[in-house]
Design an enzyme around this catalytic site. Sequence first.
Site, PDB file in Angstrom:
ATOM      1  N   GLU A  77       3.932 -10.202  13.719  1.00 17.85           N
ATOM      2  CA  GLU A  77       3.157 -10.649  14.873  1.00 17.85           C
ATOM      3  C   GLU A  77       2.953 -12.157  14.821  1.00 17.85           C
ATOM      4  O   GLU A  77       2.814 -12.822  15.832  1.00 17.85           O
ATOM      5  CB  GLU A  77       1.761  -9.986  14.900  1.00 17.85           C
ATOM      6  CG  GLU A  77       1.738  -8.477  14.849  1.00 17.85           C
ATOM      7  CD  GLU A  77       1.786  -7.916  13.432  1.00 17.85           C
ATOM      8  OE1 GLU A  77       0.724  -7.590  12.878  1.00 17.85           O
ATOM      9  OE2 GLU A  77       2.892  -7.790  12.884  1.00 17.85           O
ATOM     10  N   ARG A  92       0.795  -1.226   0.000  1.00 14.46           N
ATOM     11  CA  ARG A  92       0.000   0.000   0.000  1.00 14.46           C
ATOM     12  C   ARG A  92       0.826   1.273   0.000  1.00 14.46           C
ATOM     13  O   ARG A  92       0.319   2.329  -0.358  1.00 14.46           O
ATOM     14  CB  ARG A  92      -0.988  -0.031   1.150  1.00 14.46           C
ATOM     15  CG  ARG A  92      -2.027  -1.115   0.885  1.00 14.46           C
ATOM     16  CD  ARG A  92      -3.073  -1.145   1.923  1.00 14.46           C
ATOM     17  NE  ARG A  92      -4.086  -2.126   1.544  1.00 14.46           N
ATOM     18  CZ  ARG A  92      -5.010  -2.555   2.350  1.00 14.46           C
ATOM     19  NH1 ARG A  92      -5.068  -2.097   3.582  1.00 14.46           N
ATOM     20  NH2 ARG A  92      -5.890  -3.428   1.935  1.00 14.46           N
TER      21      ARG A  92
END
Length: 181
Positions: A106, A69
């Site tokens: 994560e 993005r």
Amino acid sequence: MAGSPESKLQLVQRHIRAFPDFPKKGILFRDICPLLKDPAALTAVIDLFEEQVRKNYQQVDLIVGLDARGFLFGPLLAQRLGIGFVLVRKKGKLPGTTVSVAYELEYGKAEAEIQEDAVSPGQKVLLIDDLLATGGTLFAACELMKKRKAEVLGCMVVIELKELNGVEKIKPHSLFSLLQY
């Protein structure tokens, strides 16, 4: 685009949607798709980034966008500034000789890379992405710039998720975020 920075920011904020429990339960996903669909809102984002750069960074050689993005905002900003744009991609997506950095996510590990000749030693760069969460990807991009001996002037994002404290991960680099949640 005419209008005050405050009115531009309000326009941007109105074009961010929240989706609870996506991609999994407990996550509130911030969706930028409506922002991209609306030309005035997208122009407002680039206007606000451009104002920040012109005010705070007199000498910038390159905008470095993060996969994927950062590729949406970075080229538009680079074009406005009259400078080049460089891609930081996921491992294995760029042709030619590349430089890579492994980093923690994560949920596991990943690698980010740039083409070896994309950034030269001493170049002054600004990194851009849509969102800062835990900071892993932006940290990896900063490490890539360090490997290339480039000077990271700062990092820019549309959205910062404050409670995840990603800004700590990218220190000593500064962060400019349009919206904070």
